[in-house]
Design an enzyme around this catalytic site. Sequence first.
Site, PDB file in Angstrom:
ATOM      1  N   ASP A   1     -10.071  -5.905   2.223  1.00 52.07           N
ATOM      2  CA  ASP A   1      -8.803  -6.524   1.811  1.00 52.07           C
ATOM      3  C   ASP A   1      -8.876  -8.043   1.881  1.00 52.07           C
ATOM      4  O   ASP A   1      -8.025  -8.743   1.338  1.00 52.07           O
ATOM      5  CB  ASP A   1      -7.660  -6.083   2.742  1.00 52.07           C
ATOM      6  CG  ASP A   1      -7.139  -4.702   2.390  1.00 52.07           C
ATOM      7  OD1 ASP A   1      -7.286  -4.321   1.212  1.00 52.07           O
ATOM      8  OD2 ASP A   1      -6.608  -4.025   3.277  1.00 52.07           O
TER       9      ASP A   1
ATOM     10  N   ASP B   1       0.845  -1.181   0.000  1.00 51.64           N
ATOM     11  CA  ASP B   1       0.000   0.000   0.000  1.00 51.64           C
ATOM     12  C   ASP B   1       0.885   1.236   0.000  1.00 51.64           C
ATOM     13  O   ASP B   1       1.902   1.268   0.685  1.00 51.64           O
ATOM     14  CB  ASP B   1      -0.884   0.006   1.254  1.00 51.64           C
ATOM     15  CG  ASP B   1      -2.124  -0.826   1.036  1.00 51.64           C
ATOM     16  OD1 ASP B   1      -2.627  -0.841  -0.108  1.00 51.64           O
ATOM     17  OD2 ASP B   1      -2.571  -1.485   1.991  1.00 51.64           O
TER      18      ASP B   1
ATOM     19  N   ASP C   1      -5.464  -4.667   6.095  1.00 50.89           N
ATOM     20  CA  ASP C   1      -6.120  -4.644   7.396  1.00 50.89           C
ATOM     21  C   ASP C   1      -7.637  -4.569   7.291  1.00 50.89           C
ATOM     22  O   ASP C   1      -8.338  -5.037   8.159  1.00 50.89           O
ATOM     23  CB  ASP C   1      -5.578  -3.509   8.262  1.00 50.89           C
ATOM     24  CG  ASP C   1      -5.633  -2.163   7.549  1.00 50.89           C
ATOM     25  OD1 ASP C   1      -6.182  -2.113   6.432  1.00 50.89           O
ATOM     26  OD2 ASP C   1      -5.132  -1.187   8.114  1.00 50.89           O
TER      27      ASP C   1
ATOM     28  N   PHE D   1     -13.973  23.426   6.993  1.00 52.06           N
ATOM     29  CA  PHE D   1     -14.164  22.719   5.728  1.00 52.06           C
ATOM     30  C   PHE D   1     -15.560  22.138   5.692  1.00 52.06           C
ATOM     31  O   PHE D   1     -16.039  21.573   6.667  1.00 52.06           O
ATOM     32  CB  PHE D   1     -13.125  21.585   5.637  1.00 52.06           C
ATOM     33  CG  PHE D   1     -13.223  20.802   4.367  1.00 52.06           C
ATOM     34  CD1 PHE D   1     -12.547  21.233   3.227  1.00 52.06           C
ATOM     35  CD2 PHE D   1     -13.974  19.641   4.312  1.00 52.06           C
ATOM     36  CE1 PHE D   1     -12.623  20.507   2.068  1.00 52.06           C
ATOM     37  CE2 PHE D   1     -14.058  18.917   3.137  1.00 52.06           C
ATOM     38  CZ  PHE D   1     -13.375  19.349   2.017  1.00 52.06           C
TER      39      PHE D   1
END
Lengths: 569, 685
Positions: free
Chosen positions: B525, B314, B521, B382
Site C-alpha cells: 500500500d 478497502d 496497512d 480443505f
Amino acid sequence: MTISGWAEILLVLALIVFAAWPVGIHIARIAAGERSFLHPVLAPIERGFYALAGVDPRRGMDWRGYAVALILLNALHFLMLYAMLRLQFYLPLNPDHLAGMSPRLAFNTAMSFVTNTNWQAYGGETTLSPGSQMWGLTSHMFVSAATGIAAALAIARAFAAGGMKTLGNFWADLTRIVLYLLLPIAILAGIALVALGVPQTLATHADATTLEGMKQTIAMGPVAFMEAIKELGTNGGGYFNANSAHPFENPNAWSSILETVLVFLIPIALTFTFGRIVKDARQGYALLAVIGVFVLAAIAVAYHAEAAGNPLLTALGVDPAQGNMEGKELRFGIPLSVLFNVITTATSCGAVNAMLDSYMPLGGMTSMFLIQLGEIVPGGVGSGLYGLLIFALIAVFVAGLMVGRTPEYLGKKIQAKEVKLAMLAVLILPLAILGFTALSLVMPAATASLGNAGPHGLSEMLYAFTSATGNNGSAFAGLSADTAWLDTTLGIAMLLGRFAFLIPVLAIAGALAEKVKVPPSSGTFPTHGPLFVGLLCGVIVIMGGLQFMPALSLGPLAEQFTLLAGKTF
Amino acid sequence: MATHAKTAHAETAASALFDSPLLSRAVADSFRKLNPAQLIRNPVIFVTEVISVLVTILGLRNLATGAPAGFALAIAFFLWLTVLFATFAEAVAEGRGRARAESLRRARTETMAKRLVNPADRAIFQPVAASELAVGDHVLVEAGDLIPSDGDVVQGMASVNESAITGESAPVIRESGGDRSAVTGGTQIVSDWLVVRITAAPGSTFIDRMIRLVEGAERRKTPNEIALDILLAGLTLIFLIAVVTLVGFARYSGAILGVPVLAALLVCLIPTTIGGLLSAIGIAGMDRLVRFNVLATSGRAVEAAGDVDTLLLDKTGTITLGNRMANAFIPAPGVNERDLASAIALATLGDETPEGRSILAFARDRFGIAPEQPEGALVVPFSAQTRLSGLDHAGRSFRKGAVDSVLAWLKLQMPPAEFTAAIERIARAGGTPLAVARDGRLMGAIELKDIVKPGIRARFAELRRMGIRTVMVTGDNRITAAAIATEAGVDDFIAEATPQDKLDYIRKTQTDGRLVAMAGDGTNDAPALAQADVGVAMQTGTQAAREAGNMVDLDSDPTKLIEIVEIGKQLLITRGSLTTFSIANDISKYFAILPAIFVAAYPELGALNVMRLASPQSAILSAVIFNALIIVALVPLALRGVRFRAIGASALLRRNLLIYGLGGIVAPFIGIKLIDMLLALAGLA
C-alpha cells in the site's frame, strides 16, 4: 422623490440590462475568435492589421507576455499623446492656432486619457484644437477602453479551464474589441447623437447675433462621435469644459438617456460575457446582482438627498418640492441628473450632466463612495469586471473556509499567491486616495486650489484624488486643478490606480490559469445565488469602503450634519 | 468499543480545558511569548505590541511631566491585554498537547536491549543501551521486555501491549512477514519472543516523532494559514494607511487627535481577534486529531483532510464486516430443503473458518439443525489440490467447496439447468456460491455473501452531501464488486484491484483536481499511501506503510478516515468563521470611535453615535476593551472548534454566515454598549 421619477430611472436601467445581454454574448464570441455578423465586412481589415504588424492572433501569451504587450502599447500611446499636446500649435486642424500645453498639463492630460480616466485639468474647447480632440483624445478613448476590456477577458479566461499556460493574444483581443465592438456601436451612437442635435463639424465656432444685437461666438466642433465613445468606453472626457451638461454634448432628455445607456452598456454586458466565458451564466448574474444592489442603493440615497432640497434654502422660502436644482439642467430634472451622475461614477466614466459641487453633501458622497469602492460596481469597461473579480476572490477567501474547504472560486483554489496579489492591488486605492489627499490637505500650496472652506473643501480635495485613482475623471468642481502639485500628483494617482492595479490582476490571472479546475460538488462553496451576492456586497463595503469612513466623516458627513444644524462655512 | 472509551476520555480532557496547573503554566507562557522576536511571526499581534509600547511610553512620559496621563495609560493597559490574550490563547492550546507528550516521554525511558551478534542465533546477545542501537542491528525481545526501538520482526511471533502509544490495553499480535511485522519502541512484549531488526536511529523513533508533533515543536504554518496571514497583514496595512492619513485630514479639519486615540482606532480596526486566535486554532486542530488517536505528521495533512473529496476505502473491514457469511441454501432439483441443510451442516462440521462458522449458524438459526460430530467421523480438511472439505462417516461422504471442484469430484459434466441458473444468480448479486454434494449426488448450493456494515450506507449518503465521493477498493471480480458497491451505496469501485491499480486511480483522480484520502496497512500500500493527499497508515501495519502515509491511526480502524475528514473540515471552518467574525466587527467600531474622536471639531457628528455612548473617552475605551475581551471570550470556541455539520456547503455557509457574519456585525454593538454602561456606572466615563 416621485413615482414618475423612479419609473423614469427604473425604465432606463431595465433598458440597459435588456440591451446589454446581446452585447455581452457578442463580446464573448469575438473574444473566442468566432465569426460574427460583422465579419464579412471587417474581417479583411482585421487580417490586414495582423499582416501589417506581423502578429499571429492564435499565438497565446502567458501573463507576462500579455502584461508587457499591454504596458508597451500604453506607454507608447502616452508618449505620442504627450508629444501631440505639446506640439499642438504646429499640428494640422488647429484653425484657432491654439498654443501647445505646458509640460505638466500635457503630462496630466496624456496620463488621464491613457488610463481611461479623462480627468480634464485643461479647459476643453478653449485649450484643444479639433485635431487634438480627434486624433489625440478620441483615438485614446478607443485604445484605453479596449485595453481594459482585453485585461478583463484575460482574467475571465483564467477561470474557464484548468492547466492553461496562456491568457490569449493581447494584440488580437485589442484589435477585435475595437473593430467588432467599439467602432460599430460608436458609429451608430454618433449618428443617433447627430440626429438628436449634437454637432459634428470641423468648424470651431459659429457667430450669431443675439436678440439684443450683440455678437456671440458659439463654440462647436467634431463633438458627436467623440461623445459616443466618451460614454461607450466609460471615458468621460467631454469636448466642452461643461461636459454633458453642455447643450451641444447633451441637448435633451433623449440624448441624456441614450448617453446613460451607452455608459452602462459594456460594463453590464461584460457580466454576461463573463458568465459565457466561464460556461456558467449564473456566475455572471451574481455579479450583475451585486452591481444592481450598489447602483440602486446609490440612486436611492442621492435621489432622496437631492429631492429633499436644501433645508437652508427652504428656510429662505424656496419651495422644497423643487428639490435641490442648483447646478442641474432644467431639461434633465432631478431624476435624470441623479441617474446620470450615479451611473457615470459607478462606472469609471466620469461624465457629468450636473455639477456635483452643487449636490447636497450626501448626494455628492454617494458618487465619491462609489468610486472609492474601487470602481467595480460596475466600474469602467473591463477594469470594473476585473476589479470586481478581485473582490470576489477576497470574499470567497474570507468566507470560503466556512464550508470546510480550501476556498475556491469557479473551481480555482485561492492560495497564498493569489491573496498576496489581490491585497497588493486593493492596497493601491487607500494608499493613493488617502495618502495624496492627506498630504495635500496639510500643504498650503495645495489647499490654495480649494474653492470652499470647511468640510466641503475637504470633499473637493478628496474627490479629486478619488476620481483620479479610480480612473473616473469626474470633478467635484470648485478645485483649481491645473497647478504644478495637483497636475503631477493627480497624474501619478491615475497611473497607480490603473497600472499598479492591473499588473497584479494579470499576475493573478496567470496563476489561476495554470491551476487545475476542481469540479464542483455539493461540498463546493456556491458563488451564485443571493447568499453569495450578500456576502460579496458585505466584503466590498467592509474591506473596500470602510477605510474611507474617517475621511468621509470629516468631509460630506460633517457637512451634512452641520448643514442640518444650520451651520455653513 | 475502544473508540467509545476514547471519545469519553477526550471529553473529560476537553472539560479539563482550564484546569489550574495547565492554566497557570499558560499564563506564564503568555508573558514569555511577548518576546518580539517570536511575536513577529504573527503580524497583526506584532503591530499591536509595537503600538502598546508606543502608547505606554507616551503615557509614562505624560506621567513624568505631570500632563494628564490617565487615559493614555488606560488605553495602553488594554492594548497590552489584547496582546496577552492572544499569546495566552496560543499557550493554552500548546499546554493541552504537552500533557500528552509527558505521558509519551515516560514510555521512552532508557531501556537495555539484547543485541544479537549473529541474527540467526538467538542464544548469543550483548546487553547494550537502547540509545546505542544502530539501524540494521538485530535485537531479541522476550516476554516482559520493552521493545527498545522501532523495527521489523524478522523472526518469531508474540503478543505485544501497545498501550503506551495507543492507549489500548488489549495486546496485539506481531509476527514476522506479512502486514503485522512492525513493532514500536516503548511497547512491551506480553508473551513469547521476537527478533527485531532496528529501523529507526535513536531520537527519530516513532515515539520521538510523536512527542515532537504533540508538543508542536515542528509546527510550521500550513498553506491556508500562510494565505490567511497575508490577508490579515494586508488588512493591517490598509487600516494603517487609513489611520496615519487621518492625521492630515484631522489637521485640516481642526480636530486634534492624540496618539492614544489613533492607536486605539488602529488596534480596533486591524483584525486582532483572528490574528490572536489563528495559531491556537491550528494547534487545537492537531490536538483534536491526537485525542482521536490519529497522528498527523503535519498541520498541512490535517488541512488537506478537510479538502479531500475522494475517499478510497478497502471493502473488507471498512465497508463490509470482513468475512463472507451464509445468506441462503439453494437445493438442487428434487432435493428436500431440510436434507440439503443437514448435508451442509455435516459437510461443514470440521470447517473452523469464519465462513464455515457462519454456515453452521445459518443452518441452526434457519432450520434448527445443529448436529454433533458423530463418533468415528473423519474430517476431510480443505486442500489446495481438491479445493474441497467435508466429512466421511459410516460409509457416507459429505463435501462442500467451489462449484467446479465439487462438480469435478462428482464427475458431473452437465449439472441441472436450475442449479446453474442459481449459481449465476448468486455470482451476479455479488455473492460467492459453494456447491454441496453427498455420496456422489449434487445436493445444492450455499450462497455466501459479504455483509455490508449496518449504517454504512447512511454514512456514505452523508459524505455525498459533503461533496465527497467514496470509492470501494476490492480484490473481488467486477460482478461481485458492482453488487456490493450498489448495496453499500458507494460512488465508484475498483475491482480486482492491484496496488498499481490503486496508485493509478489516485493519480488519475488527482489530475482532475481532486484530493484523495486512503487508509492502508500493507507494504504494497505504501506507494498509494504516499501518492494520496491524505494517507492514513494503520498502527498495526508495516513500517513501510507508516513511513509512507502522512497520518497514523493508532487504533488501526480504517473507518476513521471519515472522521478525519470531518476534523479537517472543522479546523478550516473554525478559521473561516472567526476570520469573518473578526472582520465584521469593524463596522461597530467605526460607529463607536469616529464620532468620539471628531466630536470636538464637529459636534454635529455626534449624530453618528448610534450607540449613545456616554462620553468620547468611554466610547474609545469601550471599543478597546471589547476588542481585547472578545479574544479571550473566543478561546474556548477556537480550541473546541466550530461544529461541522454534513448539510452541504450551501446550508453550511448560510448557517455560519448568519452566526459569524451577521453575529459579527451585531455582537460588538451590544458588547461595546454594555462595557460603556459599566464604565459609566463605575464613574470612569
